[in-house]
Design a protein around this motif. Structure first.
Motif, PDB file in Angstrom:
ATOM      1  N   SER A  73      -7.098   6.781  -0.478  1.00 39.73           N
ATOM      2  CA  SER A  73      -6.263   6.090   0.322  1.00 39.73           C
ATOM      3  C   SER A  73      -6.133   4.626   0.062  1.00 39.73           C
ATOM      4  N   GLU A  74      -5.041   3.897   0.203  1.00 38.42           N
ATOM      5  CA  GLU A  74      -4.782   2.550  -0.072  1.00 38.42           C
ATOM      6  C   GLU A  74      -5.044   1.598   1.475  1.00 38.42           C
ATOM      7  N   ALA A  75      -4.549   2.410   2.218  1.00 33.68           N
ATOM      8  CA  ALA A  75      -4.882   1.688   3.709  1.00 33.68           C
ATOM      9  C   ALA A  75      -4.545   2.885   4.871  1.00 33.68           C
TER      10      ALA A  75
ATOM     11  N   LEU B   8     -16.820   2.229   2.499  1.00 34.87           N
ATOM     12  CA  LEU B   8     -15.664   2.183   2.151  1.00 34.87           C
ATOM     13  C   LEU B   8     -15.096   0.891   2.594  1.00 34.87           C
ATOM     14  N   THR B   9     -14.292   0.212   1.723  1.00 37.77           N
ATOM     15  CA  THR B   9     -13.584  -0.938   2.169  1.00 37.77           C
ATOM     16  C   THR B   9     -11.981  -0.654   1.898  1.00 37.77           C
ATOM     17  N   ILE B  10     -11.577  -0.200   2.908  1.00 40.18           N
ATOM     18  CA  ILE B  10     -10.011  -0.042   3.015  1.00 40.18           C
ATOM     19  C   ILE B  10      -9.335  -0.576   4.175  1.00 40.18           C
TER      20      ILE B  10
ATOM     21  N   TYR C  96       0.916  -1.211   0.092  1.00 37.37           N
ATOM     22  CA  TYR C  96      -0.048   0.175   0.051  1.00 37.37           C
ATOM     23  C   TYR C  96       0.895   1.240  -0.191  1.00 37.37           C
TER      24      TYR C  96
ATOM     25  N   ARG D   2     -12.183   0.604  11.556  1.00 38.96           N
ATOM     26  CA  ARG D   2     -12.759  -0.094  10.513  1.00 38.96           C
ATOM     27  C   ARG D   2     -14.284   0.051  10.332  1.00 38.96           C
TER      28      ARG D   2
ATOM     29  N   THR E 197     -15.025   3.234   8.566  1.00 44.63           N
ATOM     30  CA  THR E 197     -15.019   3.118   7.194  1.00 44.63           C
ATOM     31  C   THR E 197     -16.114   2.576   6.682  1.00 44.63           C
TER      32      THR E 197
ATOM     33  N   LYS F  12     -11.366   8.091   0.429  1.00 45.36           N
ATOM     34  CA  LYS F  12     -11.613   7.401  -1.210  1.00 45.36           C
ATOM     35  C   LYS F  12     -10.205   6.977  -1.704  1.00 45.36           C
TER      36      LYS F  12
END
Ligand code: SF4
Ligand code: SF4
Length: 220
Positions: A85-87, A109-111, A19, A101, A104, A83
């Motif tokens: 961000s990757e992690a 969102l699923t991060i 990430y 978590r 999000t 949106k």
């Protein structure tokens, strides 16, 4: 408070591996007191990650990250960064991460959310800014009223409810000679208070069903 200690940098970098665009989230509650996740530590983690080639898209430190409304509030107006961000890396306790978590997910969102700290127990600060120790294991059935305000579950190496075990020497615990025997401390405290009666009768074992996980607490 929940005690936290930082994971080694190599472990954090490994978990963030692939990430690149990262959000660093801290906690202005317990992690701030532990000097592991306040604004200063969030800034220094962001700097460390930048040095390792990561792009930091957001630094955020909710008031208490374990409280969902605080975390959601701190993400308000940050949808663009969330949106892209990757992690998210969390400098907070294990509970804080799970609330991040949840936040999000509530935002659709699923991060990946990764932890940078180890949670090391319920800690109380006994020397301001310097030392915190574990004094309570949240057993769900507190006996402090009968033990002079000293917890035998946490402070006796064998968690005896009917101590002492007989192994103490010169007031020190047989399991760890550097530690005072909790039951001698309890006895002396009760004697000073004139409350020795409270340990004159056998205490039944605790209801260990109260330790069944996960526990929950109705707030309303
Ligand atoms: S008995 Fe000890 S572990 Fe249990 S609630 Fe009281 S202080 Fe905490
Ligand atoms: S010496 Fe005291 S503190 Fe240590 S295990 Fe025995 S009763 Fe518990």
């Amino acid at each position: 408070m929940i005690g936290t200690a930082r994971k080694p940098e190599a472990e954090i970098l490994e978990t963030l591996g692939k990430y690149h665009k990262i959000i660093v989230t801290g906690c202005n509650g317990c992690a701030k007191v532990c000097k592991t996740g306040g604004e200063a530590q969030v800034a220094s983690m962001a700097e460390e990650l930048r040095k390792h080639g990561k792009e930091i898209v957001l630094e955020v430190t909710p008031e208490r990250t374990c409280y969902i409304n605080h975390t959601l509030t701190s993400f308000e107006g940050k949808e663009k960064q969330l949106k892209e961000s990757e992690a998210i890396v969390v400098l907070g306790c294990g509970g804080a991460l799970q609330v991040v978590r949840q936040a999000t997910e509530e935002l659709g969102l699923t991060i990946p959310v990764k932890i940078a700290l180890d949670s090391v127990g319920h800690m109380d600060t006994v020397i301001a800014g310097t030392l915190a120790i574990e004094q309570c294991q949240e057993c769900g059935e507190c006996v402090l009223n009968e033990t002079g305000g000293i917890c035998p579950v946490t402070k006796c190496a064998k968690s005896l409810l009917n101590g002492p075990c007989g192994g103490a020497e010169n007031g020190k615990c047989e399991v760890d000679r550097d530690r005072d025997c909790a039951w001698i401390l309890i006895y002396n405290r009760l004697a000073a208070l004139g409350e020795l009666d409270s340990i004159s009768t056998y205490k039944e074992p605790k209801d260990y069903a109260k330790f069944n996980k996960p526990r929950s607490l109705r707030l309303a």
